[in-house]
Design a protein around this motif. Structure first.
Motif, PDB file in Angstrom:
ATOM      1  N   ALA A 190      49.925  24.848  36.393  1.00 53.49           N
ATOM      2  CA  ALA A 190      48.893  25.710  36.974  1.00 53.49           C
ATOM      3  C   ALA A 190      48.615  25.321  38.422  1.00 53.49           C
ATOM      4  O   ALA A 190      48.444  26.186  39.292  1.00 53.49           O
ATOM      5  CB  ALA A 190      47.619  25.627  36.144  1.00 53.49           C
ATOM      6  N   LYS A 191      48.609  24.033  38.687  1.00 52.17           N
ATOM      7  CA  LYS A 191      48.330  23.563  40.049  1.00 52.17           C
ATOM      8  C   LYS A 191      49.448  23.968  41.002  1.00 52.17           C
ATOM      9  O   LYS A 191      49.196  24.316  42.164  1.00 52.17           O
ATOM     10  CB  LYS A 191      48.154  22.040  40.044  1.00 52.17           C
ATOM     11  N   ALA A 192      50.684  23.943  40.499  1.00 48.32           N
ATOM     12  CA  ALA A 192      51.822  24.253  41.369  1.00 48.32           C
ATOM     13  C   ALA A 192      52.023  25.762  41.538  1.00 48.32           C
ATOM     14  O   ALA A 192      52.700  26.190  42.468  1.00 48.32           O
ATOM     15  CB  ALA A 192      53.085  23.638  40.782  1.00 48.32           C
ATOM     16  N   HIS A 193      51.445  26.561  40.646  1.00 46.85           N
ATOM     17  CA  HIS A 193      51.678  28.012  40.720  1.00 46.85           C
ATOM     18  C   HIS A 193      50.917  28.605  41.916  1.00 46.85           C
ATOM     19  O   HIS A 193      49.709  28.393  42.034  1.00 46.85           O
ATOM     20  CB  HIS A 193      51.214  28.690  39.433  1.00 46.85           C
ATOM     21  N   PRO A 194      51.598  29.338  42.783  1.00 42.52           N
ATOM     22  CA  PRO A 194      50.911  29.800  44.005  1.00 42.52           C
ATOM     23  C   PRO A 194      49.802  30.819  43.748  1.00 42.52           C
ATOM     24  O   PRO A 194      48.910  30.965  44.576  1.00 42.52           O
ATOM     25  CB  PRO A 194      52.037  30.428  44.830  1.00 42.52           C
ATOM     26  N   TYR A 195      49.833  31.507  42.603  1.00 46.27           N
ATOM     27  CA  TYR A 195      48.825  32.544  42.367  1.00 46.27           C
ATOM     28  C   TYR A 195      47.688  32.090  41.441  1.00 46.27           C
ATOM     29  O   TYR A 195      46.756  32.855  41.214  1.00 46.27           O
ATOM     30  CB  TYR A 195      49.467  33.799  41.787  1.00 46.27           C
ATOM     31  N   CYS A 196      47.784  30.887  40.893  1.00 47.66           N
ATOM     32  CA  CYS A 196      46.685  30.406  40.035  1.00 47.66           C
ATOM     33  C   CYS A 196      45.570  29.876  40.930  1.00 47.66           C
ATOM     34  O   CYS A 196      45.832  29.081  41.841  1.00 47.66           O
ATOM     35  CB  CYS A 196      47.155  29.288  39.125  1.00 47.66           C
ATOM     36  N   LEU A 197      44.363  30.299  40.661  1.00 45.61           N
ATOM     37  CA  LEU A 197      43.244  29.868  41.502  1.00 45.61           C
ATOM     38  C   LEU A 197      42.885  28.411  41.210  1.00 45.61           C
ATOM     39  O   LEU A 197      42.973  27.956  40.075  1.00 45.61           O
ATOM     40  CB  LEU A 197      42.019  30.754  41.258  1.00 45.61           C
TER      41      LEU A 197
ATOM     42  N   THR B 146      51.365  37.735  59.033  1.00 48.18           N
ATOM     43  CA  THR B 146      51.761  36.868  57.909  1.00 48.18           C
ATOM     44  C   THR B 146      51.137  35.487  58.077  1.00 48.18           C
ATOM     45  O   THR B 146      50.871  35.055  59.196  1.00 48.18           O
ATOM     46  CB  THR B 146      53.296  36.750  57.836  1.00 48.18           C
ATOM     47  N   SER B 147      50.897  34.829  56.950  1.00 43.91           N
ATOM     48  CA  SER B 147      50.394  33.452  57.053  1.00 43.91           C
ATOM     49  C   SER B 147      51.585  32.544  57.332  1.00 43.91           C
ATOM     50  O   SER B 147      52.705  32.846  56.925  1.00 43.91           O
ATOM     51  CB  SER B 147      49.697  33.042  55.764  1.00 43.91           C
ATOM     52  N   LEU B 148      51.339  31.457  58.021  1.00 42.04           N
ATOM     53  CA  LEU B 148      52.441  30.574  58.403  1.00 42.04           C
ATOM     54  C   LEU B 148      52.835  29.621  57.282  1.00 42.04           C
ATOM     55  O   LEU B 148      53.937  29.119  57.260  1.00 42.04           O
ATOM     56  CB  LEU B 148      52.058  29.768  59.644  1.00 42.04           C
ATOM     57  N   SER B 149      51.907  29.391  56.384  1.00 41.55           N
ATOM     58  CA  SER B 149      52.221  28.465  55.286  1.00 41.55           C
ATOM     59  C   SER B 149      51.633  29.041  54.009  1.00 41.55           C
ATOM     60  O   SER B 149      50.683  29.815  54.061  1.00 41.55           O
ATOM     61  CB  SER B 149      51.609  27.092  55.576  1.00 41.55           C
ATOM     62  N   PRO B 150      52.211  28.695  52.854  1.00 40.24           N
ATOM     63  CA  PRO B 150      51.630  29.177  51.606  1.00 40.24           C
ATOM     64  C   PRO B 150      50.258  28.554  51.402  1.00 40.24           C
ATOM     65  O   PRO B 150      50.109  27.341  51.565  1.00 40.24           O
ATOM     66  CB  PRO B 150      52.625  28.705  50.544  1.00 40.24           C
ATOM     67  N   ASN B 151      49.276  29.364  51.088  1.00 40.49           N
ATOM     68  CA  ASN B 151      47.910  28.856  50.968  1.00 40.49           C
ATOM     69  C   ASN B 151      47.408  29.022  49.545  1.00 40.49           C
ATOM     70  O   ASN B 151      47.537  30.101  48.972  1.00 40.49           O
ATOM     71  CB  ASN B 151      46.976  29.621  51.915  1.00 40.49           C
ATOM     72  N   ALA B 152      46.834  27.950  49.040  1.00 40.59           N
ATOM     73  CA  ALA B 152      46.233  28.041  47.706  1.00 40.59           C
ATOM     74  C   ALA B 152      44.981  28.906  47.802  1.00 40.59           C
ATOM     75  O   ALA B 152      44.354  28.987  48.854  1.00 40.59           O
ATOM     76  CB  ALA B 152      45.884  26.648  47.214  1.00 40.59           C
ATOM     77  N   GLU B 153      44.668  29.565  46.693  1.00 42.98           N
ATOM     78  CA  GLU B 153      43.477  30.422  46.677  1.00 42.98           C
ATOM     79  C   GLU B 153      42.465  29.863  45.695  1.00 42.98           C
ATOM     80  O   GLU B 153      42.836  29.167  44.737  1.00 42.98           O
ATOM     81  CB  GLU B 153      43.870  31.844  46.277  1.00 42.98           C
ATOM     82  N   THR B 154      41.227  30.188  45.940  1.00 41.28           N
ATOM     83  CA  THR B 154      40.170  29.710  45.050  1.00 41.28           C
ATOM     84  C   THR B 154      39.028  30.706  45.038  1.00 41.28           C
ATOM     85  O   THR B 154      38.881  31.518  45.963  1.00 41.28           O
ATOM     86  CB  THR B 154      39.670  28.316  45.497  1.00 41.28           C
ATOM     87  N   TRP B 155      38.238  30.662  43.982  1.00 43.84           N
ATOM     88  CA  TRP B 155      37.012  31.443  43.909  1.00 43.84           C
ATOM     89  C   TRP B 155      35.881  30.537  44.349  1.00 43.84           C
ATOM     90  O   TRP B 155      35.818  29.376  43.958  1.00 43.84           O
ATOM     91  CB  TRP B 155      36.787  31.937  42.479  1.00 43.84           C
ATOM     92  N   PHE B 156      35.014  31.056  45.200  1.00 44.50           N
ATOM     93  CA  PHE B 156      33.943  30.214  45.723  1.00 44.50           C
ATOM     94  C   PHE B 156      32.611  30.884  45.462  1.00 44.50           C
ATOM     95  O   PHE B 156      32.316  31.941  46.028  1.00 44.50           O
ATOM     96  CB  PHE B 156      34.137  29.998  47.225  1.00 44.50           C
ATOM     97  N   GLY B 157      31.834  30.281  44.597  1.00 48.60           N
ATOM     98  CA  GLY B 157      30.521  30.843  44.287  1.00 48.60           C
ATOM     99  C   GLY B 157      29.958  30.155  43.069  1.00 48.60           C
ATOM    100  O   GLY B 157      30.656  29.394  42.394  1.00 48.60           O
ATOM    101  N   PRO B 158      28.689  30.426  42.764  1.00 51.35           N
ATOM    102  CA  PRO B 158      28.059  29.733  41.634  1.00 51.35           C
ATOM    103  C   PRO B 158      28.628  30.153  40.283  1.00 51.35           C
ATOM    104  O   PRO B 158      28.555  29.408  39.326  1.00 51.35           O
ATOM    105  CB  PRO B 158      26.575  30.119  41.754  1.00 51.35           C
ATOM    106  N   ASP B 159      29.147  31.368  40.178  1.00 53.36           N
ATOM    107  CA  ASP B 159      29.730  31.821  38.909  1.00 53.36           C
ATOM    108  C   ASP B 159      30.799  32.862  39.216  1.00 53.36           C
ATOM    109  O   ASP B 159      31.056  33.169  40.386  1.00 53.36           O
ATOM    110  CB  ASP B 159      28.649  32.390  37.965  1.00 53.36           C
ATOM    111  N   THR B 160      31.401  33.412  38.166  1.00 56.52           N
ATOM    112  CA  THR B 160      32.518  34.346  38.387  1.00 56.52           C
ATOM    113  C   THR B 160      32.031  35.752  38.765  1.00 56.52           C
ATOM    114  O   THR B 160      32.843  36.619  39.047  1.00 56.52           O
ATOM    115  CB  THR B 160      33.412  34.431  37.145  1.00 56.52           C
ATOM    116  N   LEU B 161      30.714  35.958  38.749  1.00 58.50           N
ATOM    117  CA  LEU B 161      30.170  37.255  39.185  1.00 58.50           C
ATOM    118  C   LEU B 161      29.813  37.226  40.669  1.00 58.50           C
ATOM    119  O   LEU B 161      30.039  38.178  41.392  1.00 58.50           O
ATOM    120  CB  LEU B 161      28.910  37.610  38.385  1.00 58.50           C
ATOM    121  N   THR B 162      29.236  36.101  41.090  1.00 58.73           N
ATOM    122  CA  THR B 162      28.784  35.971  42.475  1.00 58.73           C
ATOM    123  C   THR B 162      29.732  35.042  43.225  1.00 58.73           C
ATOM    124  O   THR B 162      30.004  33.948  42.745  1.00 58.73           O
ATOM    125  CB  THR B 162      27.378  35.339  42.515  1.00 58.73           C
ATOM    126  N   GLY B 163      30.175  35.470  44.349  1.00 52.82           N
ATOM    127  CA  GLY B 163      31.046  34.618  45.149  1.00 52.82           C
ATOM    128  C   GLY B 163      32.105  35.429  45.860  1.00 52.82           C
ATOM    129  O   GLY B 163      32.010  36.647  45.945  1.00 52.82           O
TER     130      GLY B 163
END
Lengths: 281, 278
Positions: A190-197, B146-163
């Motif tokens: 999961a950590k290595a997968h580019p689309y997993c948050l 285009t982005s220059l490097s692959p970037n990890a994504e994340t959800w940022f907020g107190p819960d999955t509704l807000t953020g």
């Protein structure tokens, strides 16, 4: 002379018809202009509501003008409207129910134009919200009409309401496997997968001691646009990683037991070479 | 204890004008991404080499190479073709900040005691934009981003509704600008944290609103954003954050490179603690 009289009596009717025709054209034109202007300011769903609202308002105005041309007294008509609506309500209960359900749906806004929704077994994109029904386009490109009343009565799941979704992967491993190792491999994937948050964190759950396997659930979060990609690629990666680590994903097992009072099944071990020789012609 | 080498060397740059004759090609290395620009009679071709399969190359090296229409067309290469009646003789390559906020996660959490303030330096990833020049010679139509490097994504907020959906980078949260490693595909954002509350401020994640920040280049070729101030008040649920106007004073001789993608209506905003520090 008779022809002249007939033409005179037909004249208001003709004017009413022309008014209605002009009304239809004006309503269509005005609604298009209104929705074009609205589309620059609001969402597609709201622009469609502006379009429909403008169309009906303009059409009703021209209908009123046409009725006046025909000599109808509008106050009487409005007075009779209540009786007419009751009569119509009895006569067309289903349509009226759909109409009112449509108004409730518009007010409640459980989904918008372009959303993906699931109603019973049907999943598709909302392509139209009308007074009596909504129209869906399914993934296999079928056109599905669902009456508004059905939507009010049944469970509707909007798949595109929130920007992120959880992907639940059910899997089983053999009883002999070391579960901490399994857990570590899953989290690394999961950590290595580019689309997993990164957040919300992946979730690992031991579900039960199954008939043939230890049943597990591994859940990861992804953008809703990446849902299908993650579901497919992550499961492929889990299979490859388990194969590489020698972790068995077992087939269903069945143990046959004949009971204590009966004789065991007669089992005879056969040498494969001897068996092959005996079957040769 | 890790040593922190001062970063005084001049960084080579990958941005600027890409001027080519017909049937000419040029390779640009921007961080981990390799771009091959080709100009033909009625088209521009831009090949992007997938950064996931690319090792880090020399920073900002620009080299001409012999032209072949199909040169560099490998499985991992994404090719973009821009066809026009009369293509311009030059394109403009520009750096930009991310199109979403970037969440910086310190390798180990930072603790800021009450009534203290500190300045941090965080690096956030860069994007590359290719523009077609307009009649005035300025950046006109955006052709590619285009982005220059692959970037990890994340959800940022107190819960999955807000953020909000953000990019995520790990950071060493350096306290000196010289300690920040110089990379041509990252921009440096000075962050000033004030803890005016009575409790310790534990910083595990920090939301840097990069779409609201402009980009400047200093004398050494490093890219900088304006300073962002975070002030935690007595009410620990609220954080005041402010984007300081102009270029950071640390970026000597800085010149403006890119405007913010979106401008905030007010420079000072108050947000819930959970929406900035996770």
């Amino acid at each position: 002379m008779d022809e002249w009289i007939n033409f005179e009596s037909m004249w208001p009717l003709l004017r009413a018809c022309v008014l209605m025709l002009a009304g239809l054209l004006a309503a269509r034109l005005m609604s298009r202009i209104a929705s074009t202007v609205a589309r620059t300011q609001v969402k597609r769903h709201d622009a469609m509501l502006v379009n429909r609202g403008t169309f009906y308002v303009v059409l009703i105005l021209f209908l009123v003008m046409a009725l006046r041309e025909l000599g109808f007294d509008l106050s009487v008509l409005l007075g009779a409207a209540g009786i007419v609506s009751v009569a119509l309500g009895f006569a067309s209960q289903t349509s009226a129910s759909n109409l009112i359900s449509g108004l409730f749906l518009l007010a409640e806004k459980p989904f918008a134009l372009g959303d993906l929704i699931r109603v019973d077994q049907t999943t598709g994109e909302v392509i139209s919200l009308d007074l009596l029904s909504i129209k869906l386009r399914t993934f296999d490109n079928l056109f599905v009409r669902i009456p508004n009343e059905t939507l009010i009565k049944s469970e509707v799941t909007t798949l595109t309401k929130f920007p992120i979704r959880r992907i639940d992967i059910a899997l089983g491993v053999a009883y002999k496997e070391d579960l901490p190792t399994v857990q570590r491999i899953l989290f690394e994937l999961a950590k290595a997968h580019p689309y997993c948050l990164d957040e919300p964190k992946p979730l690992y759950m031991f579900l039960r001691f199954g008939e043939s396997s230890l049943d597990l659930q591994f859940s990861v979060w992804a953008k809703r646009e990446s849902f299908l990609t993650v579901r497919t690629t992550l499961q492929e990666q889990i299979k490859a990683a388990f194969d590489a680590a020698g972790i068995e994903i077992p087939f269903p097992h069945r143990t046959l037991y004949t009971g204590a009072t009966t004789d065991p099944f007669p089992v005879r071990q056969v040498d494969p070479a001897v068996e092959a020789g005996s079957q040769a012609p | 204890m890790a040593t922190q080498k001062p970063q005084n060397r001049q960084l080579p740059t990958w941005w600027g004008e890409m001027s080519l004759a017909i049937n000419e090609a040029r390779t640009v290395l921007a961080g981990p991404l390799t771009l091959i620009f080709k100009r033909f009679a009625q088209e521009w071709q831009i090949d992007l080499d997938n950064p996931l399969l690319q090792t880090y190359g020399p920073l900002g090296r620009v080299a001409k190479q012999a032209l072949s229409v199909d040169a560099g067309q490998e499985a991992r290469v994404e090719r973009y073709r821009f066809v026009m009646q009369s293509p311009p003789s030059r394109l403009m390559v520009r750096p930009a900040l991310a199109d979403r906020a970037v969440v910086c996660r310190p390798v180990s959490p930072l603790v800021l005691p009450p009534q203290q303030h500190i300045q941090l330096f965080l690096s956030t990833p860069l994007w590359l934009q290719v523009y077609q020049p307009d009649k005035a010679g300025k950046a006109g139509q955006l052709l590619l981003e285009t982005s220059l490097s692959p970037n990890a994504e994340t959800w940022f907020g107190p819960d999955t509704l807000t953020g909000e959906l953000c990019y995520m980078v790990q950071t060493c949260a350096r306290l000196s600008p010289d300690a920040v490693s110089a990379k041509d595909h990252y921009a440096t954002t000075p962050i000033r944290l004030h803890n005016d509350g009575d409790n310790e401020l534990v910083l595990e994640r920090l939301n840097v609103p990069v779409p609201h920040l402009g980009l400047s280049i200093c004398e050494k070729g490093r890219l900088w954003t304006p300073e962002v101030n975070y002030r935690c008040t007595q009410d620990s649920n609220q954080v005041e954050f402010k984007i300081m106007p102009g270029v950071s004073a640390l970026a000597k001789g800085a010149q403006e490179m890119a405007l913010p993608r979106t401008r905030l209506r007010r420079q000072t905003m108050v947000r819930a603690w959970k929406l900035l520090f996770g």
